[in-house]
Write an enzyme that holds these catalytic residues in place. Structure first.
Site, PDB file in Angstrom:
ATOM      1  N   ARG A  48      33.006  52.294  47.248  1.00 16.85           N
ATOM      2  CA  ARG A  48      33.002  53.593  47.037  1.00 16.85           C
ATOM      3  C   ARG A  48      32.817  53.812  48.442  1.00 16.85           C
ATOM      4  O   ARG A  48      33.219  55.402  48.485  1.00 16.85           O
ATOM      5  CB  ARG A  48      32.487  54.132  46.375  1.00 16.85           C
ATOM      6  CG  ARG A  48      32.257  54.524  45.197  1.00 16.85           C
ATOM      7  CD  ARG A  48      31.250  55.415  44.325  1.00 16.85           C
ATOM      8  NE  ARG A  48      31.516  56.642  43.526  1.00 16.85           N
ATOM      9  CZ  ARG A  48      30.581  57.944  43.878  1.00 16.85           C
ATOM     10  NH1 ARG A  48      29.214  57.151  44.424  1.00 16.85           N
ATOM     11  NH2 ARG A  48      30.851  58.965  43.037  1.00 16.85           N
ATOM     12  N   ILE A  77      35.536  62.903  43.312  1.00 16.66           N
ATOM     13  CA  ILE A  77      35.256  61.237  42.390  1.00 16.66           C
ATOM     14  C   ILE A  77      34.463  60.902  41.372  1.00 16.66           C
ATOM     15  O   ILE A  77      33.508  61.255  41.844  1.00 16.66           O
ATOM     16  CB  ILE A  77      34.832  60.762  44.432  1.00 16.66           C
ATOM     17  CG1 ILE A  77      35.280  58.786  43.631  1.00 16.66           C
ATOM     18  CG2 ILE A  77      33.822  61.413  44.681  1.00 16.66           C
ATOM     19  CD1 ILE A  77      35.150  58.291  44.855  1.00 16.66           C
ATOM     20  N   SER A  78      34.066  60.574  40.852  1.00 18.40           N
ATOM     21  CA  SER A  78      33.797  60.559  39.156  1.00 18.40           C
ATOM     22  C   SER A  78      32.763  59.692  40.130  1.00 18.40           C
ATOM     23  O   SER A  78      33.126  59.174  40.273  1.00 18.40           O
ATOM     24  CB  SER A  78      35.212  59.788  37.926  1.00 18.40           C
ATOM     25  OG  SER A  78      35.638  60.457  37.928  1.00 18.40           O
ATOM     26  N   GLN A  79      31.398  59.543  38.380  1.00 15.98           N
ATOM     27  CA  GLN A  79      30.494  59.144  38.667  1.00 15.98           C
ATOM     28  C   GLN A  79      30.279  57.608  38.551  1.00 15.98           C
ATOM     29  O   GLN A  79      31.383  57.090  37.453  1.00 15.98           O
ATOM     30  CB  GLN A  79      29.675  59.798  37.449  1.00 15.98           C
ATOM     31  CG  GLN A  79      28.675  58.855  37.754  1.00 15.98           C
ATOM     32  CD  GLN A  79      27.152  59.735  36.306  1.00 15.98           C
ATOM     33  OE1 GLN A  79      27.875  60.703  36.031  1.00 15.98           O
ATOM     34  NE2 GLN A  79      26.529  59.202  35.826  1.00 15.98           N
ATOM     35  N   PRO A  80      29.712  56.808  39.060  1.00 19.98           N
ATOM     36  CA  PRO A  80      30.698  55.628  39.432  1.00 19.98           C
ATOM     37  C   PRO A  80      29.929  54.660  38.203  1.00 19.98           C
ATOM     38  O   PRO A  80      30.829  53.968  37.889  1.00 19.98           O
ATOM     39  CB  PRO A  80      29.866  54.511  40.071  1.00 19.98           C
ATOM     40  CG  PRO A  80      29.560  55.435  41.323  1.00 19.98           C
ATOM     41  CD  PRO A  80      29.392  56.962  40.343  1.00 19.98           C
TER      42      PRO A  80
END
Length: 216
Positions: free
Chosen positions: A37, A63-66
Site C-alpha cells: 500500500r 484510497i480506501s481503508q485497507p
C-alpha cells in the site's frame, strides 16, 4: 531491497489488523501482503500508508481503508479465471490487489490524472493484466461485458442498472449503496438465472458515484 525494521514491523501489524477485522481468506491476505500500500500513498500521508484508515489522494478522492479493501475483495469471491470490472480506479490499490487473484481487471475512473498515475504504478509493479480506462463508470464497459465480477468503489443510491446488465449469470457485484452524505450499506449482488439476490454486508462510507468525466 528489504524493508528497514520499522517498516517491516508496520507491515506485520498491518496484516494482523486485517485478520482482526475479518479478512480471513488466505488468497486475499497473500495478495494484500504482496501489493505494498505504501506504493499508492504519496506526500504528507506516506507515514500512514499502513494504518487502517482511508487517506486523501488527488482529485478529491480517497484510497480506501485497507480492511474495507480486504473485506470487499473477500466478498467478491474472485476466481483465477475471472474477468473483473472495477468502477473507480482511484489510487489503483484495489485493482492491483484484484489483479493477483484473477485473469484480467478492467478499471475505470472519470479522472484522467488518476488513471495516468495508476497506469504508471501498474507498470512499475509489473501488473500486466490490468487495463485502466478513462470513462463514466456508471455506464460500465459494455464492449467487454459480461463480467464474472464487478467491484464498485463509489456509492450509488441503487445498484446501477447498466452494471447489473453487464454481470454474467452466476456473477457477483459488490457495491456501496446509499446517500453520499450518510453512512452507506455495502451489498453483494449475485445474478442467477431468474434475477438478482442481494446480501447486506456492513456499513461503509465512500465518495459518491458521479456520472460523466472529471475536469482533471
Amino acid at each position: 531491497m528489504s524493508d528497514d525494521p520499522e517498516t517491516a514491523e508496520r507491515k506485520m501489524r498491518f496484516l494482523f489488523a486485517l485478520r482482526q477485522r475479518g479478512v480471513t481468506d488466505p488468497r486475499v491476505l497473500e495478495a494484500m501482503e504482496r501489493i505494498d500500500r505504501g506504493e499508492f500513498v504519496r506526500g504528507h500521508f506516506e507515514d500512514r500508508a499502513y494504518d487502517d484508515t482511508p487517506l486523501p489522494i488527488p482529485c478529491g478522492q480517497t484510497i480506501s481503508q485497507p480492511s474495507v479493501v480486504g473485506l470487499m475483495t473477500q466478498a467478491l469471491e474472485v476466481g483465477p479465471r475471472d474477468k473483473v470490472l472495477e468502477i473507480g480506479t482511484g489510487s489503483g490499490y484495489q485493482a492491483a490487489v484484484l489483479s493477483l487473484l484473477c485473469r484480467r481487471v478492467y478499471t475505470i475512473d472519470r479522472h484522467r490524472r488518476l488513471v495516468a498515475e495508476a497506469e504508471a504504478l501498474f507498470r512499475h509493479l509489473g501488473l500486466p493484466n490490468i487495463t485502466a480506462l478513462v470513462g463514466d463508470g456508471s455506464r460500465g464497459l459494455p464492449e467487454q461485458a459480461p463480467f464474472d465480477r464487478i467491484m464498485v468503489t463509489a456509492a450509488a443510491e441503487d445498484p446501477p442498472g447498466p452494471l447489473l446488465a453487464q454481470l454474467k449469470i452466476g456473477g457477483i457485484m459488490v457495491v456501496p449503496v446509499g446517500q453520499s452524505d450518510a453512512v452507506q450499506t455495502l451489498i453483494r449482488v449475485r445474478r442467477g438465472e431468474n434475477g438478482f439476490d442481494y446480501d447486506e454486508l456492513r456499513q461503509v462510507r465512500f465518495v459518491p458515484l458521479v456520472e460523466g468525466l472529471g475536469q482533471t
